[in-house]
Design an enzyme around this catalytic site. Structure first.
Site, PDB file in Angstrom:
ATOM      1  N   PRO A   2       0.818  -1.210   0.000  1.00 36.34           N
ATOM      2  CA  PRO A   2       0.000   0.000   0.000  1.00 36.34           C
ATOM      3  C   PRO A   2       0.856   1.266   0.000  1.00 36.34           C
ATOM      4  O   PRO A   2       1.669   1.474   0.898  1.00 36.34           O
ATOM      5  CB  PRO A   2      -0.792  -0.100   1.309  1.00 36.34           C
ATOM      6  CG  PRO A   2      -0.487  -1.443   1.885  1.00 36.34           C
ATOM      7  CD  PRO A   2       0.749  -1.935   1.245  1.00 36.34           C
ATOM      8  N   GLU A   3       0.680   2.072  -1.027  1.00 34.13           N
ATOM      9  CA  GLU A   3       1.306   3.385  -1.089  1.00 34.13           C
ATOM     10  C   GLU A   3       0.179   4.418  -1.029  1.00 34.13           C
ATOM     11  O   GLU A   3      -0.950   4.066  -0.707  1.00 34.13           O
ATOM     12  CB  GLU A   3       2.151   3.512  -2.370  1.00 34.13           C
ATOM     13  CG  GLU A   3       3.185   2.390  -2.500  1.00 34.13           C
ATOM     14  CD  GLU A   3       4.013   2.440  -3.779  1.00 34.13           C
ATOM     15  OE1 GLU A   3       4.204   3.534  -4.318  1.00 34.13           O
ATOM     16  OE2 GLU A   3       4.464   1.373  -4.234  1.00 34.13           O
ATOM     17  N   HIS A  95      -2.790 -14.049  10.622  1.00 38.29           N
ATOM     18  CA  HIS A  95      -1.986 -12.864  10.943  1.00 38.29           C
ATOM     19  C   HIS A  95      -2.846 -11.629  11.172  1.00 38.29           C
ATOM     20  O   HIS A  95      -2.457 -10.518  10.822  1.00 38.29           O
ATOM     21  CB  HIS A  95      -0.959 -12.574   9.841  1.00 38.29           C
ATOM     22  CG  HIS A  95      -0.117 -13.748   9.478  1.00 38.29           C
ATOM     23  ND1 HIS A  95       0.859 -14.250  10.306  1.00 38.29           N
ATOM     24  CD2 HIS A  95      -0.134 -14.554   8.396  1.00 38.29           C
ATOM     25  CE1 HIS A  95       1.424 -15.302   9.738  1.00 38.29           C
ATOM     26  NE2 HIS A  95       0.844 -15.514   8.574  1.00 38.29           N
ATOM     27  N   ARG A 113       3.624  -9.966   7.195  1.00 39.91           N
ATOM     28  CA  ARG A 113       5.023  -9.639   7.386  1.00 39.91           C
ATOM     29  C   ARG A 113       5.277  -8.720   8.579  1.00 39.91           C
ATOM     30  O   ARG A 113       6.405  -8.448   8.936  1.00 39.91           O
ATOM     31  CB  ARG A 113       5.605  -9.032   6.110  1.00 39.91           C
ATOM     32  CG  ARG A 113       6.326 -10.076   5.284  1.00 39.91           C
ATOM     33  CD  ARG A 113       6.463  -9.667   3.838  1.00 39.91           C
ATOM     34  NE  ARG A 113       5.338 -10.165   3.069  1.00 39.91           N
ATOM     35  CZ  ARG A 113       5.317 -10.199   1.759  1.00 39.91           C
ATOM     36  NH1 ARG A 113       6.324  -9.742   1.073  1.00 39.91           N
ATOM     37  NH2 ARG A 113       4.273 -10.693   1.136  1.00 39.91           N
ATOM     38  N   ARG A 152      21.463  17.034  -3.149  1.00 37.98           N
ATOM     39  CA  ARG A 152      21.427  15.627  -2.738  1.00 37.98           C
ATOM     40  C   ARG A 152      22.307  14.776  -3.647  1.00 37.98           C
ATOM     41  O   ARG A 152      22.237  14.860  -4.862  1.00 37.98           O
ATOM     42  CB  ARG A 152      19.998  15.094  -2.767  1.00 37.98           C
ATOM     43  CG  ARG A 152      19.082  15.879  -1.879  1.00 37.98           C
ATOM     44  CD  ARG A 152      18.187  14.982  -1.056  1.00 37.98           C
ATOM     45  NE  ARG A 152      17.676  15.715   0.084  1.00 37.98           N
ATOM     46  CZ  ARG A 152      17.758  15.284   1.336  1.00 37.98           C
ATOM     47  NH1 ARG A 152      18.303  14.118   1.594  1.00 37.98           N
ATOM     48  NH2 ARG A 152      17.295  16.004   2.316  1.00 37.98           N
TER      49      ARG A 152
END
Length: 299
Positions: A2-3, A95, A113, A152
């Site tokens: 999920p983003e 889970h 996870r 950067r």
DNA sequence: ACCACATCCTGTTAGC
DNA sequence: TGCTAACAGGATGTGG
């Protein structure tokens, strides 16, 4: 995984159904999922029981389930997290780490996870997440992006994954955005021209908005709050398409590993040196089908 | 301040 | 065919 578009899709559903709904019981709350929280699992359980939802916010990939007490439950879905509203009678997914009983329905978080996170936010406080600009906000402009990237030394790919610069992008949408803006993932972040930063900012917006229209990308685990996969997978241009022909130029999509993360790109459309653009998207004769047209409009 | 790398975790897949 | 090992990656912590 999920983003931003996936989390926002979930948020929109929850924002419709949760306000005013009381939490009757906390059936389950796995202490291992509680990370960087001022309250532990037992304390959160205590505070949640009997609480009433007010509204739902998203910050980057985080969800904030606000309560009428002005406190909030902070959730992150990590890589494999599923946040689903379903019948209290429905069998529990393996889970499942959070189960809130809301009358005949449950709000359930399952995350095999366990990269996700559950945390408490005290009344009147905002979580200090150190997140950067929201890419779908007005503040996200070409100059802001170029400023964030200036000086950067890291690769643009890594910089875009850095949540403290731009919040909400993950591996899929970074690769897709770099493809659309024709920028090689290993380009030095600080080396982008304003023209390139503008193309990138537009590409990021476009990629996120397109996915949002399709209710997110279901590559492996993602489902929305009703348990339905998103439809955006078929619109991806590079992610997961290693060896398949580029939708723009037919060159096989390449994959390299950068900092332990895979990057998918077209070696011809995204040259390392940033070559001169010689053709436009309009010149591409598209044809329907799996390997047909570009999924996105021209940049 | 910035960057590179290790860590967490388990279901899936590649390879012997 | 069956087992093992590698792989996937979001956020965080560490050391440089």
């Amino acid at each position: 995984m999920p983003e931003l578009p996936e989390v926002e899709t979930i948020r929109r559903y929850l924002a419709e159904m949760l306000p005013g709904v009381p939490i009757e019981r906390v059936e389950h709350l796995d202490p291992r999922m509680v990370k960087h929280s001022p309250l532990n699992a037992g304390q959160i359980t205590e505070r949640l029981t009997g609480a009433v939802f007010s509204h739902v916010d998203r910050i980057g990939k985080f969800l904030l389930l606000r309560l009428q007490s002005d406190e909030a439950l902070l959730l992150h879905l990590g890589m494999s997290g599923r946040l689903v509203v379903e019948s209290h009678q429905a069998p529990l997914q393996p889970h499942t780490h959070l189960q809130l009983a809301l009358g005949d329905r449950d709000l359930r978080l399952a995350d095999p996870r366990r990269f996700g996170r559950i945390a408490w936010v005290a009344a009147g406080e905002e979580p200090a997440l150190g997140l950067g600009v929201e890419p779908l906000s007005r503040r996200f402009t070409a100059t802001v992006l170029q400023d964030l990237l200036s000086g950067r030394k890291s690769a643009i790919k890594s910089a875009l994954l850095n949540q403290s610069l731009v919040a909400g992008l993950g591996n899929i949408y970074v690769d897709e955005s770099l493809f659309l803006s024709r920028i090689h993932p290993s380009r030095l972040a600080g080396s982008l021209s304003l023209v390139e930063a503008r193309a990138l900012a537009r590409a990021i917006r476009r990629v996120l908005e397109l996915s949002l229209e399709h209710r997110g990308t279901s590559f492996s685990d993602y489902v929305d709050a009703l348990g339905h996969p998103g439809d955006n997978l078929q619109y991806l241009n590079v992610y997961g398409r290693e060896g398949k022909p580029c939708r723009r130029c037919r060159t096989p999509i390449a994959r390299i590993v950068m900092g332990g993360r895979s990057s998918h790109f077209c070696p011809r459309c995204q040259p390392v040196a940033g070559g001169v653009q010689t053709r436009t998207d309009e010149s591409i004769s598209g044809k329907a089908g799996d390997e047909g047209d570009l999924s996105h409009a021209e940049i």
